[in-house]
Write a protein that holds these residues in place. Sequence first.
Motif, PDB file in Angstrom:
ATOM      1  N   UNK A   1       0.810  -1.213   0.000  1.00  0.00           N
ATOM      2  CA  UNK A   1       0.000   0.000   0.000  1.00  0.00           C
ATOM      3  C   UNK A   1       0.841   1.261   0.000  1.00  0.00           C
ATOM      4  N   UNK A   2       1.891   1.291   0.816  1.00  0.00           N
ATOM      5  CA  UNK A   2       2.762   2.471   0.862  1.00  0.00           C
ATOM      6  C   UNK A   2       3.543   2.632  -0.432  1.00  0.00           C
ATOM      7  N   UNK A   3       3.923   1.515  -1.056  1.00  0.00           N
ATOM      8  CA  UNK A   3       4.650   1.597  -2.315  1.00  0.00           C
ATOM      9  C   UNK A   3       3.809   2.262  -3.401  1.00  0.00           C
ATOM     10  N   UNK A   4       2.492   2.033  -3.374  1.00  0.00           N
ATOM     11  CA  UNK A   4       1.613   2.594  -4.398  1.00  0.00           C
ATOM     12  C   UNK A   4       1.022   3.940  -4.006  1.00  0.00           C
ATOM     13  N   UNK A   5       0.709   4.116  -2.712  1.00  0.00           N
ATOM     14  CA  UNK A   5      -0.097   5.265  -2.291  1.00  0.00           C
ATOM     15  C   UNK A   5       0.629   6.234  -1.380  1.00  0.00           C
ATOM     16  N   UNK A   6       1.875   5.937  -0.991  1.00  0.00           N
ATOM     17  CA  UNK A   6       2.633   6.886  -0.184  1.00  0.00           C
ATOM     18  C   UNK A   6       2.682   6.519   1.282  1.00  0.00           C
ATOM     19  N   UNK A   7       3.511   7.277   2.024  1.00  0.00           N
ATOM     20  CA  UNK A   7       3.791   6.950   3.428  1.00  0.00           C
ATOM     21  C   UNK A   7       2.587   7.107   4.335  1.00  0.00           C
ATOM     22  N   UNK A   8       1.602   7.913   3.933  1.00  0.00           N
ATOM     23  CA  UNK A   8       0.448   8.142   4.804  1.00  0.00           C
ATOM     24  C   UNK A   8      -0.554   6.986   4.766  1.00  0.00           C
ATOM     25  N   UNK A   9      -0.346   6.016   3.883  1.00  0.00           N
ATOM     26  CA  UNK A   9      -1.280   4.898   3.759  1.00  0.00           C
ATOM     27  C   UNK A   9      -1.339   4.076   5.045  1.00  0.00           C
ATOM     28  N   UNK A  10      -2.557   3.694   5.444  1.00  0.00           N
ATOM     29  CA  UNK A  10      -2.769   2.809   6.587  1.00  0.00           C
ATOM     30  C   UNK A  10      -3.776   1.737   6.182  1.00  0.00           C
ATOM     31  N   UNK A  11      -3.411   0.462   6.367  1.00  0.00           N
ATOM     32  CA  UNK A  11      -4.289  -0.645   5.969  1.00  0.00           C
ATOM     33  C   UNK A  11      -5.617  -0.558   6.694  1.00  0.00           C
ATOM     34  N   UNK A  12      -5.562  -0.338   8.008  1.00  0.00           N
ATOM     35  CA  UNK A  12      -6.788  -0.358   8.811  1.00  0.00           C
ATOM     36  C   UNK A  12      -7.744   0.755   8.408  1.00  0.00           C
ATOM     37  N   UNK A  13      -7.219   1.854   7.888  1.00  0.00           N
ATOM     38  CA  UNK A  13      -8.068   2.991   7.528  1.00  0.00           C
ATOM     39  C   UNK A  13      -8.534   2.914   6.077  1.00  0.00           C
ATOM     40  N   UNK A  14      -7.681   2.412   5.177  1.00  0.00           N
ATOM     41  CA  UNK A  14      -7.937   2.525   3.743  1.00  0.00           C
ATOM     42  C   UNK A  14      -8.375   1.227   3.071  1.00  0.00           C
ATOM     43  N   UNK A  15      -8.475   0.125   3.809  1.00  0.00           N
ATOM     44  CA  UNK A  15      -8.758  -1.148   3.171  1.00  0.00           C
ATOM     45  C   UNK A  15     -10.196  -1.217   2.679  1.00  0.00           C
ATOM     46  N   UNK A  16     -10.389  -2.046   1.629  1.00  0.00           N
ATOM     47  CA  UNK A  16     -11.734  -2.354   1.169  1.00  0.00           C
ATOM     48  C   UNK A  16     -12.433  -1.255   0.394  1.00  0.00           C
TER      49      UNK A  16
END
Length: 660
Positions: free
Chosen positions: A588-603
């Motif tokens: 996720x960070x590789x595609x969307x940047x350092x601010x990406x969080x799985x728990x917040x952005x998933x699904x």
Amino acid sequence: MKRVQHRDRHFLCGLRPGSAGPCPDPVLTRFARETDAYVSAVYLLSPDGQALQLAVLGGVSWRIASPWARVALAAATPVSDAVRERRLVWISSREELARRYPQLALVLPHPFTMAAAPITTGPTAWGGLVLHWPSTHPPTLSPHERDAIVGVCRRLGLILRQAAGSGRPVTAEPQPRILPALRTRTAGPAEAQAAVDFAERLPDGCCTLDPYGRITFITTAAADLLGVGLPNLLGARLWEALPWLDNPVAEDGYRAAALSRRPTSFTARRPPDHWLSFHLYPDASGISVRIVLSSSAQACAPPRLVHPAPAVEGGRASALYALMHLATTLTEAVGVRDVAGRVADQVLPAFGAQALALMAAEEGRLRIIGYRGYPAALMDRFDTAPLTSDTPAVHVLTTGIPSFFATFAELNRAYPPAVRQDGMAAWAFLPLITSGRPVGSLVLAYDRPHPFPQEERSVLTSTAGLIAQALDRARLYDAKHQLAHNLQAGLLPRTLPRIPGLDKQGEPFVGPAGRLLDEALTEAGIDRDTTYVTNAVKHFKFTRAEGGKRRIHKAPDLRELTACRPWLLAELHLVRPDVVVALGATAGKALLGRSFRVTKDRGTLIPLPDEDEGRNEDVERYVVATLHPSAVLRSDDREAAYAGLVSDLKVAARASRKPH
């Protein structure tokens, strides 16, 4: 650059209780009296020789100095440069500080002069000495001051060498040793009581702060105005005893008085609705404070005060905190376009400007790489101006000196051929210089005349330095990214052939996690044969299990993500997927940047960023983030985690245009 040598020893960061080693306090105190330096700080090399630690502090609060308790030897700071390069560093004004050390000037935008010098004995560097004087100091050090600095550094070096050589080295403490305040004279008991009586007879209230912010005296009237009893105030720091004073405006007023040694004032609201005006008058022994009732936040000069202190410049605190946010966000910027966007987002509102243009020097021309508030047609006319042209943007780049024009008349006097084409009324032209190299120019424009007070000019110059550093990094990133992309586009195959009877080696997701992913894909209605699976990071980083051979996976850092990103983008360019599923935080960070969080952005469907080469301009493409299959295997509630993985994959399946 001379090599810094150090020995295996403990270093000074305050004297450890019980140490019998020699003490540098008398040397520093005598030096401060002889040279009128109101702040002195001793830094010593850390045991590994890679950092400088604040060891002794005099003349200023630890609250102010604490951000610089430890400074990397390789950092761009006056004391680091002095120790690393074995030379005296002299800063004659805040404008010079802003040009040479923009990050330091950003958080210390107050008028003062300073020097930094190395502490050495022979080939051994022990640390550095930092000194501050008021801004009224002449623009150069006198021969007496230079000799005094060399002498005190030599004596400090001998003290430290003697302590280490005798087996009783001065050792480190978490906080520096605090020097006693310098006083012009002392009073006996009778005179001290007379001074108390005198202060108690004055209208309104007053108190005294020592150089470290502690209340050492306060009148009854002042305590009543503050709404706190005398016993709870004496010995306490203002912001600790009065939480409503722990705010940016009061902090900025206190810092301005302590660092510039100039009178200043500010207002603050004592809950629920009592406005108080604080007038600070500093010297080497501390700060005298007058406290007066005020009618509002703007009434900083109550009529009863014969000599009110000038107010802290309006809006400076908010501008500084906005720029601190800019400094933080620029560290996350990747690429020139990203830098330009973040600069426009942060700088325009921080300074109240209406337009901005960011320019970079390329092949003898000044190219516009980002703008906001200007029409595109106007920017096209100014783009790629030769560096030989007589324009303010070129002039500040070639000279390194910023230019400020409060009105068009001022601009026209400096550049008679100038024609107002942008409809603006005031301009700031700032050079973008990093490590002594010009990299571009920044233009801020205002739709009304703007006076550009001195403190604002300093903050603007510091801001330009921060932007220059970020822009230099971004241009390097873009160049490397483009090179890597070109190489990958030429080397990677245009198709992904299947060869019967050939087993793939190093294929991702071939163990338990791979089997679980296959099951989840099938359950989500996705044909495994229509998917392309790859690793966002192309190497396996691990640590060995203690006492065994098992390799334990270790998450890659930002540098490793950035290094592997060109390969990932090249794969996206070749495969051109309908939907990209990011399995876990690293992908996720590789595609969307350092601010990406799985728990917040998933699904959820997240647009694939424009910069990614897998994007087709005619078709919107998306990323769906979810848990990594190995996280499902490690989950305490594996059934629920697996159900969540399948649910996220179904979101990707619905968004895909391929038949499943």
